[in-house]
Design a protein around this motif. Structure first.
Motif, PDB file in Angstrom:
ATOM      1  N   LEU A   1       0.882  -1.295   0.016  1.00  0.00           N
ATOM      2  CA  LEU A   1       0.082   0.228  -0.119  1.00  0.00           C
ATOM      3  C   LEU A   1       0.991   1.210   0.018  1.00  0.00           C
ATOM      4  CD1 LEU A   1      -2.777   1.381   0.396  1.00  0.00           C
ATOM      5  CD2 LEU A   1      -2.444   1.242   2.896  1.00  0.00           C
ATOM      6  N   LEU A   2       1.757   1.168   0.618  1.00  0.00           N
ATOM      7  CA  LEU A   2       2.927   2.494   1.129  1.00  0.00           C
ATOM      8  C   LEU A   2       3.414   2.784  -0.418  1.00  0.00           C
ATOM      9  CD1 LEU A   2       3.990   2.037   4.647  1.00  0.00           C
ATOM     10  CD2 LEU A   2       1.885   3.040   3.629  1.00  0.00           C
ATOM     11  N   SER A   3       4.020   2.048  -0.859  1.00  0.00           N
ATOM     12  CA  SER A   3       4.787   2.368  -2.142  1.00  0.00           C
ATOM     13  C   SER A   3       4.152   3.420  -2.877  1.00  0.00           C
ATOM     14  CB  SER A   3       5.095   1.121  -2.846  1.00  0.00           C
ATOM     15  OG  SER A   3       5.634   1.563  -4.204  1.00  0.00           O
ATOM     16  N   SER A   4       2.781   2.956  -3.505  1.00  0.00           N
ATOM     17  CA  SER A   4       2.271   4.000  -4.254  1.00  0.00           C
ATOM     18  C   SER A   4       2.017   5.382  -3.750  1.00  0.00           C
ATOM     19  CB  SER A   4       0.797   3.271  -4.675  1.00  0.00           C
ATOM     20  OG  SER A   4      -0.082   3.227  -3.889  1.00  0.00           O
ATOM     21  N   ILE A   5       1.584   5.367  -2.351  1.00  0.00           N
ATOM     22  CA  ILE A   5       0.985   6.553  -1.830  1.00  0.00           C
ATOM     23  C   ILE A   5       2.411   7.337  -1.648  1.00  0.00           C
ATOM     24  CG2 ILE A   5       0.436   7.385   0.549  1.00  0.00           C
ATOM     25  CD1 ILE A   5      -1.242   5.044   0.871  1.00  0.00           C
ATOM     26  N   PHE A   6       3.486   6.766  -1.248  1.00  0.00           N
ATOM     27  CA  PHE A   6       4.554   7.728  -1.128  1.00  0.00           C
ATOM     28  C   PHE A   6       5.354   8.215  -2.576  1.00  0.00           C
ATOM     29  CE2 PHE A   6       3.769   6.437   3.100  1.00  0.00           C
ATOM     30  CZ  PHE A   6       4.168   7.729   3.991  1.00  0.00           C
ATOM     31  N   SER A   7       5.129   7.405  -3.644  1.00  0.00           N
ATOM     32  CA  SER A   7       5.459   7.849  -4.715  1.00  0.00           C
ATOM     33  C   SER A   7       4.727   8.810  -5.213  1.00  0.00           C
ATOM     34  CB  SER A   7       5.467   6.611  -5.918  1.00  0.00           C
ATOM     35  OG  SER A   7       6.521   5.611  -5.628  1.00  0.00           O
TER      36      SER A   7
ATOM     37  N   ASN B   1       8.525  13.401   2.652  1.00  0.00           N
ATOM     38  CA  ASN B   1       9.192  12.843   3.882  1.00  0.00           C
ATOM     39  C   ASN B   1       8.816  13.905   4.964  1.00  0.00           C
ATOM     40  OD1 ASN B   1      10.141  10.483   2.914  1.00  0.00           O
ATOM     41  ND2 ASN B   1      11.796  11.693   2.351  1.00  0.00           N
ATOM     42  N   VAL B   2       8.839  14.781   5.010  1.00  0.00           N
ATOM     43  CA  VAL B   2       8.769  15.949   5.751  1.00  0.00           C
ATOM     44  C   VAL B   2       7.292  15.882   6.051  1.00  0.00           C
ATOM     45  CG1 VAL B   2       9.263  18.122   6.722  1.00  0.00           C
ATOM     46  CG2 VAL B   2      11.180  17.041   5.343  1.00  0.00           C
ATOM     47  N   ILE B   3       6.508  16.360   5.084  1.00  0.00           N
ATOM     48  CA  ILE B   3       5.244  16.445   5.404  1.00  0.00           C
ATOM     49  C   ILE B   3       4.650  14.924   5.160  1.00  0.00           C
ATOM     50  CG2 ILE B   3       2.851  17.013   4.296  1.00  0.00           C
ATOM     51  CD1 ILE B   3       4.340  19.549   3.411  1.00  0.00           C
ATOM     52  N   GLY B   4       4.666  14.116   4.482  1.00  0.00           N
ATOM     53  CA  GLY B   4       3.930  12.915   4.074  1.00  0.00           C
ATOM     54  C   GLY B   4       4.445  11.713   5.162  1.00  0.00           C
ATOM     55  N   ARG B   5       5.293  12.001   5.860  1.00  0.00           N
ATOM     56  CA  ARG B   5       5.699  11.094   6.922  1.00  0.00           C
ATOM     57  C   ARG B   5       5.658  11.547   8.240  1.00  0.00           C
ATOM     58  NH1 ARG B   5       7.624   6.270   3.843  1.00  0.00           N
ATOM     59  NH2 ARG B   5       8.752   7.108   1.996  1.00  0.00           N
ATOM     60  N   SER B   6       4.920  12.748   8.427  1.00  0.00           N
ATOM     61  CA  SER B   6       4.668  13.423   9.838  1.00  0.00           C
ATOM     62  C   SER B   6       3.461  12.725  10.300  1.00  0.00           C
ATOM     63  CB  SER B   6       4.711  14.784   9.648  1.00  0.00           C
ATOM     64  OG  SER B   6       3.284  15.333   8.992  1.00  0.00           O
ATOM     65  N   ARG B   7       3.376  13.012  11.614  1.00  0.00           N
ATOM     66  CA  ARG B   7       2.112  12.472  12.493  1.00  0.00           C
ATOM     67  C   ARG B   7       0.951  13.288  12.198  1.00  0.00           C
ATOM     68  NH1 ARG B   7      -0.155  11.389  17.061  1.00  0.00           N
ATOM     69  NH2 ARG B   7      -0.043   9.608  18.090  1.00  0.00           N
ATOM     70  N   PRO B   8       1.337  14.683  11.978  1.00  0.00           N
ATOM     71  CA  PRO B   8      -0.063  15.389  11.841  1.00  0.00           C
ATOM     72  C   PRO B   8      -0.540  15.265  10.530  1.00  0.00           C
ATOM     73  CG  PRO B   8       1.730  16.826  11.974  1.00  0.00           C
ATOM     74  CD  PRO B   8       2.180  15.381  12.534  1.00  0.00           C
TER      75      PRO B   8
ATOM     76  N   GLY C   1      18.862  17.576  -1.899  1.00  0.00           N
ATOM     77  CA  GLY C   1      17.640  17.697  -2.127  1.00  0.00           C
ATOM     78  C   GLY C   1      17.037  17.642  -0.420  1.00  0.00           C
ATOM     79  N   ASN C   2      17.576  16.638   0.110  1.00  0.00           N
ATOM     80  CA  ASN C   2      17.101  16.456   1.684  1.00  0.00           C
ATOM     81  C   ASN C   2      17.603  17.662   2.478  1.00  0.00           C
ATOM     82  OD1 ASN C   2      16.011  13.917   1.376  1.00  0.00           O
ATOM     83  ND2 ASN C   2      17.642  13.036   1.795  1.00  0.00           N
ATOM     84  N   LEU C   3      18.980  18.369   2.072  1.00  0.00           N
ATOM     85  CA  LEU C   3      19.506  18.978   3.034  1.00  0.00           C
ATOM     86  C   LEU C   3      18.738  20.539   2.811  1.00  0.00           C
ATOM     87  CD1 LEU C   3      23.321  18.411   2.887  1.00  0.00           C
ATOM     88  CD2 LEU C   3      21.727  17.454   4.082  1.00  0.00           C
ATOM     89  N   TYR C   4      18.371  20.824   1.524  1.00  0.00           N
ATOM     90  CA  TYR C   4      17.819  22.057   1.190  1.00  0.00           C
ATOM     91  C   TYR C   4      16.361  22.152   1.826  1.00  0.00           C
ATOM     92  CZ  TYR C   4      21.252  23.096  -2.720  1.00  0.00           C
ATOM     93  OH  TYR C   4      22.316  23.210  -3.519  1.00  0.00           O
TER      94      TYR C   4
END
Lengths: 510, 510
Positions: free
Chosen positions: A265-271, A312-319, A432-435
């Motif tokens: 399930l997660l692969s498509s969502i995070f892509s 990541n920053v938004i999509g893997r956050s709790r809120p 990109g992660n750093l920026y």
């Protein structure tokens, strides 16, 4: 001719090349999404023709004459100060692109196109058969071509400058290998250390991720998801391809793809979220840049900062999942019946060292990149021969990630980039992660209730901020200029490492 | 240069133009299927660029020089007799296309592209608003351009030759308006008479056609249907668009579209079969013609002969549905529970005079075409002014089909063709009917158990026959040469009229 007449002619050339690039992007998009297998052969011929027409048009003597004439009209080689700043930036980008393009002899470009096509085909076979030896001669050919390319382009003569810098400059202008090494060294040390502490805690099982998620329901969910995220479907679309990507077929036609795995399930969502981040950037260029070379990302790394920020920053956050999980559960009521927010948050942030970059978690992802960066540096300095890559790869995997690949298919053959001659591209992902995290620091200052907004599923203010601070600049600023304009700071690893260390120390109690 | 060197260069030019045509076809296919609305503006710019590049490349002085040189190498103006016949045909088609293309001044072509785009947009609006007056100025502009075009091209000076012949020649080479009139006159008389006899019998109701047919199930059925018909899905695909069409994006990439109406099961099925007929033709060109100007239909009418043959002669026959109805019923078991073969056969052959050409049955379809042909003739002879078209249309509808349109949207504004300046195209549809039945006569001679094969759902022999007799010729022969080669006869209305009169006299007992 007066400057404005010359400018108008240059805009005409730029517009034609822009159209040809977008046409070429459609040919490629179609190739990845809907092309029947029989059409592949002729498609290559079509693509090669359009790309060579674009190159021919852009590098015609007329372009050089016009750019030169404008230089003589103005005293300032960076452009006539009497011109609006948008026009000055346009000229700077035109000049940079033109200089890069004309330095490569036409026959050389043609031979690169041919050998890269052969090499990519050989790579597909080699990966399938786990046969590095079959790929090696092609790899050597494209490596040699890349060395020549860097030679044609040249590179700054500063201290420690290398041939490799000439390639990096294509993807991340004004950034040298030594600059990257400076940030990648602490990044590697602290990420490796964190990874070690997490590994020591052992893995948790996440049974609901193995359930059966019908692809057609996933497709409906992902479509609903992009709409909730604010993806304007009148200006873009979501399709399916073997490898997810984003492409711009026009200022108002930005397309993303994802892929559906029945037990994943997660692969498509995070892509989907990742590609949406790229798409938001492309959709946010101001309309006055429209059909010009300024309607582009500042660099590959800045582009990745946007996709990885959303993923990541938004999509893997709790809120974020506080707002989004109910909708997801409505699409899969049985499979996710017992899944609470905490479970889900943990599941989307599971850290488990993997051999494959594209499956890597947030903690180890950059390590996969640094590994490739170090190998590229050595390939171009001559310290490493292509034939020794598989062994060098294994050594570094063990050292960086703590595991070792059995097959080359899971090792040095896993990525398409080198087969295409795209040496110097990989660092963009980690930069990109750093920026992204440096930008987030500023965003939180400006939108203090950022997390509340996420928890409410409201992204309007985030979109507006990103548009105003990043998207509106298109390619007008170099990545470093843009970063400084947004944050007032130079490139730094601290915001990213702080974010990662805080998040995962808490998650893994380590 | 020797002939073979010149030939090689000409093949190179032809191949580039071929690629550009296919690229342009992809841009159009995408526009009709997947393009998000925002992308429309930029797409026009992309299309215009690719089309002008193709025109530029083809009409470059080099092409003319090479063709001329080859003429002087050979004594025979139709080509060097020492060349293989395939090459001679290639040269004839190249010469014909080149002569047509260079006779139009570049600025004239550009102004046509612009005015046709404006006219088409105006037509869309005018049809929506039922406002012929708003469309009239555009119609006059494209009419004037078409007159000029015919003037540039010129037309044979024979008896009764007219300006209109210059346009007809584009779609149906070597066919003059007077030739068409000769066949259309008996066609109109006998079809009108039959239509009158059928109308006198009154209509039967077909309740099952009004049931609810879920579009997603129709989509699955139509996909299964093309595979049963022998459509090679590794060399093509089926998608959805507002108006069904077939397009070739490459020798092995032929795409068709259809459309799904929830309460209209038959519309999608017959559109799909019709477009499959076009696709079989395109898929059947021999691979040695590959990426050349010979890989094309002999004419628009021959193309229509293939689509209409599959749609009507095969697709609306009793034995065809004997084989195919069970599969259809399996997709819609409830809706078609009570539908027997006889009911279904009657339903797909219902004759009911309609205002709209694309909804017309087999009996009245050609009358719609003859109406347009006569109006076109009068427009170009000067007998009819564009502003008088709506009234002339109504008069002829009443006379030919027996009904009269209330609105112009259902009358003179219903078709896109005139707005695009495609005068002279319409006759192809009716000529296609005639060719199709002449060809069928021969086919039945060669495959005497043709109807048995249909009843068994076996199309292999029919495909093989069509390929061997028609497809392999591509554009090598003119339509009349091809027809003669297949049937040993000249164009005739008898086979078509006999088929129609027999079939419908029996169906309607009239």
């Amino acid at each position: 001719m007066k400057s404005n007449e010359i400018l108008e002619k240059l805009h005409g050339i730029d517009r034609e090349c822009h159209h040809l690039e977008k046409v070429s992007a459609l040919l490629q998009w179609d190739q990845e999404t809907y092309l029947p297998p029989g059409g592949e052969g002729e498609r290559s011929g079509q693509l090669a023709l359009i790309q060579s027409l674009a190159h021919e048009r852009f590098t015609a003597p007329e372009t050089g004459r016009l750019l030169e004439e404008l230089g003589s009209v103005s005293d300032n080689p960076r452009g006539d100060e009497s011109l609006p700043s948008l026009e000055r930036d346009f000229l700077r980008v035109m000049r940079r692109n033109y200089d890069k393009a004309v330095k490569l002899p036409v026959e050389f470009v043609a031979s690169c196109v041919r050998s890269e096509a052969l090499s990519q085909a050989a790579w597909v076979q080699a990966r399938r058969n786990n046969d590095f030896a079959a790929f090696l001669p092609h790899l050597n050919t494209v490596l040699e071509a890349a060395r020549k390319k860097a030679g044609y382009w040249g590179y700054p003569n500063g201290e420690g400058a290398t041939l490799y810098d000439g390639l990096l400059d294509i993807y991340e202008p004004d950034m040298k290998a030594s600059d990257i090494t400076r940030v990648f060294t602490p990044l590697r040390e602290r990420l490796s250390a964190l990874l070690g502490r997490i590994a020591a805690k052992g893995q948790r099982q996440v049974p609901f991720l193995k359930a059966d998620f019908a692809p057609e329901v996933q497709a409906r969910y992902n479509q609903a998801l992009i709409e909730r995220l604010g993806f304007d479907t009148s200006r873009g679309r979501l399709d399916v391809s073997a490898h997810p990507f984003t492409t711009s077929l026009g200022a108002n036609d930005i397309r993303i793809t994802t892929r559906y795995g029945r037990n994943n399930l997660l692969s498509s969502i995070f892509s989907t979220i990742h590609e949406s981040g790229h798409a938001f950037y492309e959709m946010g260029f101001p309309s006055e840049m429209g059909e010009s070379c300024l309607a582009d990302g500042a660099s590959m790394a800045v582009h990745e900062s946007q996709s990885r920020f959303w993923e990541n920053v938004i999509g893997r956050s709790r809120p974020f999942w506080k707002a989004q999980l109910p909708a997801l559960k409505a699409f899969f009521p049985e499979q996710l019946a017992m899944t609470g927010l905490d479970d889900f948050y943990r599941a989307v942030n599971q850290v488990s060292p993997s051999l494959i970059r594209v499956e890597a978690d947030e903690v180890s992802y950059s390590l996969h990149i640094i590994l490739r960066f170090e190998l590229e540096k050595e390939l171009f300095s001559g310290e490493l021969a292509a034939e020794d890559l598989p062994a060098a790869w294994r050594r570094r995997m063990k050292e960086f990630i703590g595991i070792e690949n059995e097959t080359d298919a899971d090792g040095v053959l896993q990525d398409v980039h080198w087969s295409m001659g795209a040496f110097g591209y990989f660092p963009s992902y980690a930069l990109g992660n750093l920026y992204g995290l440096q930008i987030r620091q500023k965003l939180i200052e400006d939108i203090p209730d950022y997390e509340t907004k996420l928890a409410e599923g409201s992204y309007k203010e985030i979109h507006a901020w990103l548009k105003e601070r990043i998207y509106v600049w298109g390619k007008r600023l170099s990545p470093q200029e843009l970063l400084f304009k947004i944050t007032g700071e130079r490139l730094s690893v601290e915001p990213f490492l702080n974010y990662i260390e805080n998040k995962y120390t808490e998650l893994y109690e380590c």
